[in-house]
Design an enzyme around this catalytic site. Structure first.
Site, PDB file in Angstrom:
ATOM      1  N   LEU A 133      19.711  23.791  17.158  1.00  0.00           N
ATOM      2  CA  LEU A 133      18.651  24.808  17.178  1.00  0.00           C
ATOM      3  C   LEU A 133      17.279  24.210  16.910  1.00  0.00           C
ATOM      4  O   LEU A 133      16.260  24.749  17.345  1.00  0.00           O
ATOM      5  CB  LEU A 133      18.920  25.910  16.151  1.00  0.00           C
ATOM      6  N   GLY A 134      17.258  23.091  16.158  1.00  0.00           N
ATOM      7  CA  GLY A 134      15.981  22.475  15.845  1.00  0.00           C
ATOM      8  C   GLY A 134      15.243  23.137  14.692  1.00  0.00           C
ATOM      9  O   GLY A 134      15.690  24.151  14.149  1.00  0.00           O
ATOM     10  N   TYR A 135      14.117  22.562  14.319  1.00  0.00           N
ATOM     11  CA  TYR A 135      13.344  23.042  13.161  1.00  0.00           C
ATOM     12  C   TYR A 135      14.292  23.346  11.996  1.00  0.00           C
ATOM     13  O   TYR A 135      14.411  24.474  11.538  1.00  0.00           O
ATOM     14  CB  TYR A 135      12.526  24.278  13.533  1.00  0.00           C
ATOM     15  N   TYR A 144       4.831  37.059  10.365  1.00  0.00           N
ATOM     16  CA  TYR A 144       5.584  37.671  11.468  1.00  0.00           C
ATOM     17  C   TYR A 144       6.942  38.198  11.005  1.00  0.00           C
ATOM     18  O   TYR A 144       7.284  39.374  11.225  1.00  0.00           O
ATOM     19  CB  TYR A 144       5.803  36.689  12.636  1.00  0.00           C
ATOM     20  N   TRP A 166      22.352  41.403  17.189  1.00  0.00           N
ATOM     21  CA  TRP A 166      21.687  41.756  15.922  1.00  0.00           C
ATOM     22  C   TRP A 166      21.045  43.139  15.990  1.00  0.00           C
ATOM     23  O   TRP A 166      20.386  43.563  15.048  1.00  0.00           O
ATOM     24  CB  TRP A 166      20.643  40.711  15.542  1.00  0.00           C
ATOM     25  N   ARG A 167      21.224  43.827  17.083  1.00  0.00           N
ATOM     26  CA  ARG A 167      20.675  45.178  17.178  1.00  0.00           C
ATOM     27  C   ARG A 167      21.752  46.240  16.984  1.00  0.00           C
ATOM     28  O   ARG A 167      21.495  47.423  17.212  1.00  0.00           O
ATOM     29  CB  ARG A 167      19.991  45.375  18.545  1.00  0.00           C
ATOM     30  N   GLU A 214      15.875  36.907  13.182  1.00  0.00           N
ATOM     31  CA  GLU A 214      14.447  36.598  13.304  1.00  0.00           C
ATOM     32  C   GLU A 214      14.145  35.138  13.010  1.00  0.00           C
ATOM     33  O   GLU A 214      13.307  34.523  13.671  1.00  0.00           O
ATOM     34  CB  GLU A 214      13.614  37.498  12.378  1.00  0.00           C
ATOM     35  N   GLN A 257      10.449  30.386  17.773  1.00  0.00           N
ATOM     36  CA  GLN A 257      10.267  29.310  18.758  1.00  0.00           C
ATOM     37  C   GLN A 257      11.537  29.017  19.549  1.00  0.00           C
ATOM     38  O   GLN A 257      11.720  27.900  20.042  1.00  0.00           O
ATOM     39  CB  GLN A 257       9.804  28.021  18.046  1.00  0.00           C
ATOM     40  N   ASP A 304       4.068  38.061  16.944  1.00  0.00           N
ATOM     41  CA  ASP A 304       4.648  36.815  17.426  1.00  0.00           C
ATOM     42  C   ASP A 304       3.999  36.450  18.758  1.00  0.00           C
ATOM     43  O   ASP A 304       3.037  37.084  19.182  1.00  0.00           O
ATOM     44  CB  ASP A 304       6.166  36.970  17.578  1.00  0.00           C
TER      45      ASP A 304
END
Length: 369
Positions: free
Chosen positions: A87-89, A127, A31-32, A44, A49, A145
């Site tokens: 990935l969760g959340y 953030y 992503w850079r 991001e 987390q 962060d």
DNA sequence: CAAGCGTGGTG
DNA sequence: TCACCAAGCTT
């Protein structure tokens, strides 16, 4: 209280030292490769987390499946959750689709460029707004962060409790004075790289850090005291029974409610045992008796519990520890309605977004995905 | 504001 | 097995 103050010369020195190091040692991440706000945003959100090495393959596939904001806005939610599986959340990816639709509907598909505007979008908090504004739009704003908390608390010996929401404002003020007007995005990313290399939580290597001479906690020999953070309570134990029900060749699957844990993901029927302590049943009869009693709450229900595996599956979430007893059951069409379930062919199971705990249940039951 | 919300890695 | 950590946001 103990906070160290830096003068303007020190600040300039720090900026130059940090950015020179970043130019030499900054990581080449997928992503850079550019500063496209879509790329910055997706990375991001995934990195919240979550560690870099976990994110990389997810990011590549996500860009493959959803290359643009429009593609993301129009995707079926089940496809999004499948892209996020592991990935969760999971609310992160559902909020991303809401954000994508807001961008198209309210912003004509054009990203707002200030942190204040970005914060208005669903799923973008202080953030992430700072990260996008600084990296994609060159705005000189902090992106606070966990890395920033750790790095600056050590550099300046800031002993405010980072578990308290209001502490973020303090760090934002401190960093706002240090962040350069030029290259704010590189500065924020350099802090993150520093925090995940020389200034890690448990095993920092400050002796070789490019900014060791600015690191007051290291110089004082007490860097592991920072950051100050209050502990979280241990996960609360919860007992479940997982019902493994086959209808012909198909398996009975249910979709989780659209709110709360694992929202909209798929599991076999999971029955919460609020008032029963079945973590360690002595035998099948005891368990069957308890389950039958639980099922009797609906007289239409006719579940034949015909087998079980006494080795419970356990799975620990951030705030809950589940202990799950497995039972094999024969169900009728009435049961299907009771569970709001759907019969799914084995070949179709892999298409459903499945949480880790469900993968463990299938694994314990010897069911291949 | 405190609590809810996943998963994988490490010591 | 357990505690804690890892590029937080929402309610």
């Amino acid at each position: 209280m103990l906070t160290i103050e830096w003068d303007d010369v020190t600040i300039k020195d720090f900026q130059t030292t940090l950015l020179n190091w970043f130019d030499q040692e900054g990581r080449d991440l997928p992503w850079r490769h550019d500063h496209d706000p879509y790329h910055v945003w997706v990375s991001e959100i995934m990195l919240q987390q979550t560690q870099v090495q976990t994110v990389i393959p997810y990011y590549q596939r996500f860009m493959d499946w959803f290359p643009t904001v429009t593609a993301l806005a129009n995707a079926p939610e089940e496809r999004l959750l499948k892209a996020w599986q592991g990935l969760g959340y999971y609310s992160r990816v559902r909020n991303m689709q809401r954000c994508a639709r807001q961008l198209l509907a309210d912003y004509d598909g054009q990203w707002p460029q200030t942190a204040a505007e970005l914060t208005q979008l669903t799923g973008i908090g202080p953030y992430t707004a700072g990260a996008i504004a600084s990296i994609a739009f060159n705005q000189p704003v902090p992106a606070v962060d966990g890395n920033a908390y750790r790095v600056f608390s050590r550099l300046l010996k800031i002993d405010a409790d980072i578990a308290k929401p209001q502490t973020r404002k303090l760090f934002e003020q401190v960093i706002a004075r240090i962040i350069p007007r030029e290259r704010p995005g590189d500065f924020n990313q350099a802090i993150m790289d520093l925090g995940s290399s020389y200034m890690t939580a448990r095993q920092p290597d400050s002796a070789h850090s490019p900014v060791r001479r600015f690191n007051q906690a290291y110089l004082d020999g007490d860097e592991l005291q920072y950051p100050v953070k209050t502990k979280k309570p241990r996960p609360k134990p919860v007992a479940y029974v997982a019902v493994l029900a086959r209808m012909g060749e198909q398996w009975l699957m249910t979709q989780r409610p659209s709110n709360g844990m694992l929202a909209n993901l798929w599991t076999v029927p999971l029955i919460k045992l609020d008032d029963l302590d079945l973590e360690n049943p002595r035998d099948f009869d005891e368990l069957r008796a308890a389950i039958t009693a639980r099922f009797k709450h609906d007289s239409r229900l006719d579940v034949q519990v015909n087998q079980l595996d006494l080795r419970a599956v356990t799975h620990t979430f951030t705030h809950q520890k589940w202990t799950i007893q497995l039972v094999a059951a024969t169900v009728t069409p009435a049961d299907l309605a009771y569970f709001a379930g759907q019969s799914v062919a084995p070949s179709a199971l892999a298409q459903l977004p499945i949480p880790k705990v469900q993968a463990k249940i299938f694994d314990r039951a010897g069911i291949e995905l």
